[in-house]
Design an enzyme around this catalytic site. Structure first.
Site, PDB file in Angstrom:
ATOM      1  N   LEU A  25       0.924  -1.333  -0.121  1.00 57.45           N
ATOM      2  CA  LEU A  25      -0.005   0.018  -0.081  1.00 57.45           C
ATOM      3  C   LEU A  25       0.765   1.216   0.000  1.00 57.45           C
ATOM      4  CD1 LEU A  25      -2.412  -1.238   2.756  1.00 57.45           C
ATOM      5  CD2 LEU A  25      -2.680  -1.404   0.330  1.00 57.45           C
ATOM      6  N   GLY A  35     -11.636   0.886  -0.764  1.00 54.47           N
ATOM      7  CA  GLY A  35     -10.384   0.862  -1.243  1.00 54.47           C
ATOM      8  C   GLY A  35      -9.171   0.329  -0.385  1.00 54.47           C
ATOM      9  N   GLU A  36      -8.024   0.887  -0.307  1.00 57.49           N
ATOM     10  CA  GLU A  36      -7.115   0.514   0.691  1.00 57.49           C
ATOM     11  C   GLU A  36      -6.539  -1.107  -0.229  1.00 57.49           C
ATOM     12  OE1 GLU A  36      -8.270   0.518   4.631  1.00 57.49           O
ATOM     13  OE2 GLU A  36      -9.052   2.230   4.475  1.00 57.49           O
ATOM     14  N   GLY A  37      -6.869  -1.637  -1.164  1.00 59.35           N
ATOM     15  CA  GLY A  37      -6.408  -2.753  -1.550  1.00 59.35           C
ATOM     16  C   GLY A  37      -7.509  -4.035  -1.182  1.00 59.35           C
ATOM     17  N   THR A  38      -8.468  -3.561  -0.346  1.00 63.00           N
ATOM     18  CA  THR A  38      -9.403  -4.471  -0.011  1.00 63.00           C
ATOM     19  C   THR A  38     -10.141  -5.552  -0.985  1.00 63.00           C
ATOM     20  OG1 THR A  38     -10.020  -2.895   1.883  1.00 63.00           O
ATOM     21  CG2 THR A  38     -11.576  -4.897   1.717  1.00 63.00           C
TER      22      THR A  38
END
Length: 367
Positions: A64, A319-322
């Site tokens: 991230l 978001g955040e790569g989730t």
């Protein structure tokens, strides 16, 4: 720095290996097509790994890139300007969605501070040690970065990609931790696709009301006026309307393709960086998968331009790569199936038919 140099360094995944993998798939006990898109993923992994027999995804990693964007001061985000460090702390403390999922799946998470607007003492040293600058400029009226900062951010992303590849990471789930990041992302996509601000402007992961959306459209429109004159140079484009985290992600994506390390993209910020990287090296997208549909119109336009078809559409906008991390088990399942399903036994070769003897040729028995 000239990102076009990456065009000579990046090769496509092995096409011959992929054809061999397709032929092997035809011989498996499960009929072709019965596994749907998992077949395609397995063949893609074969080509990316350079092996007909797919290896399991054993060392995935979430990476991230974090940063704050000056344009957030215009009220274009659902979060307060300069508050991205709170997103970082939530990940580090295991309290964010991506942290919970990563812990459950046993996948390590790496956070890289490329341009947070906070005191470095608020975060661990291993997170902030790479910071290029404190926050990025307000792209509607000024450059996000200087030329030197842009090059430093791109090289940061390249260095992180090399570190991951050298450590044995075999697939990266790429995401961002930013406040205001969807505005430069939308600007980059609009500039590279030749569309207007209203076509690419969404409401971000935190959600915004109609007035904030109109302010965001105006910011993207003004930033586009500054982006169009520098479209011929990707480094200048990132300096004008990108940000430290976006430039670092672009460098990461390009160097990952050089190192033949597959990347699973998450939302609109990653898609925008991928589009910039594709502009520099047209083969690079062959090393990436789109993890999910985020609902951002700029993401949809960028993925369509790169011919990347998202694996999931569950309405995940956090978001955040989730969302990309949610798609990781699908890729791992495709690898396992391609590697472990048995082939059909070969049919026995037909034997030559025996011709019955002519009775006339058989000696008569004596009485």
């Amino acid at each position: 720095m000239n990102l076009d140099d990456f065009s000579d360094l990046i090769e496509r995944p092995d096409g011959g290996i992929r054809r061999d993998a397709e032929e092997r798939r035809e011989r498996l006990t499960v009929p072709p097509g019965a596994l749907g898109r998992l077949d395609e993923l397995g063949e893609w992994l074969s080509a990316a790994q350079g092996s007909v027999t797919v290896r399991a995804i054993e060392q995935p990693r979430v990476v991230l890139f974090a940063g704050d964007h000056g344009v957030a001061s215009l009220g274009v985000s659902g979060r307060p300007a300069g508050g991205a460090y709170e997103l970082v702390r939530a990940v580090l403390e295991g309290a964010s969605p991506v942290a919970v999922l990563a812990r459950s799946a046993g996948v390590p998470v790496r956070v890289v501070d490329a341009g947070l607007d906070c005191d470095p003492g608020l975060l661990p040293a291993d997170v902030v040690r790479h910071r290029v600058r404190r926050g990025s400029g307000r792209i509607d009226v000024e450059n996000a970065l200087t030329a030197e900062e842009t090059e430093a951010a791109i090289r940061l992303g390249m260095a992180i990609a090399d570190e991951e590849a050298d450590s044995g990471t075999d697939l990266v789930v790429l995401g961002d931790l930013s406040v205001g990041g969807t505005t430069p992302a939308a600007t980059l996509v609009a500039a590279l696709c030749g569309t207007d601000a209203s076509v690419v402007t969404g409401r971000g992961g935190a959600g915004i009301d109609d007035l904030a959306w109109m302010r965001k459209c105006a910011a993207v429109r003004d930033a586009l006026r500054r982006a169009r004159p520098v479209l011929g140079d990707q480094v200048e484009l990132l300096a004008a309307v990108g940000g430290a985290d976006l430039a670092a992600m672009t460098g990461f994506l390009l160097q990952s393709a050089v190192r033949r390390m597959p990347v699973l993209l998450d939302g609109v910020v990653g898609a925008a960086c991928a589009l910039v990287a594709q502009r520099a090296a047209f083969r690079a997208p062959d090393w990436w998968l789109a993890g999910q549909v985020s609902g951002e119109p700029a993401q949809a336009k960028a993925l369509d331009r790169m011919a990347l078809n998202p694996l999931l559409d569950h309405g995940v906008t956090v978001g955040e790569g989730t969302g990309a991390l949610l798609a990781l088990p699908l890729v791992q399942a495709a690898a396992a199936l391609a590697a472990e399903l048995p082939e059909r036994p070969e049919a026995p070769l037909p034997t030559e038919p025996t011709t019955p003897a002519d009775p006339a040729d058989t000696p008569a028995e004596e009485d």
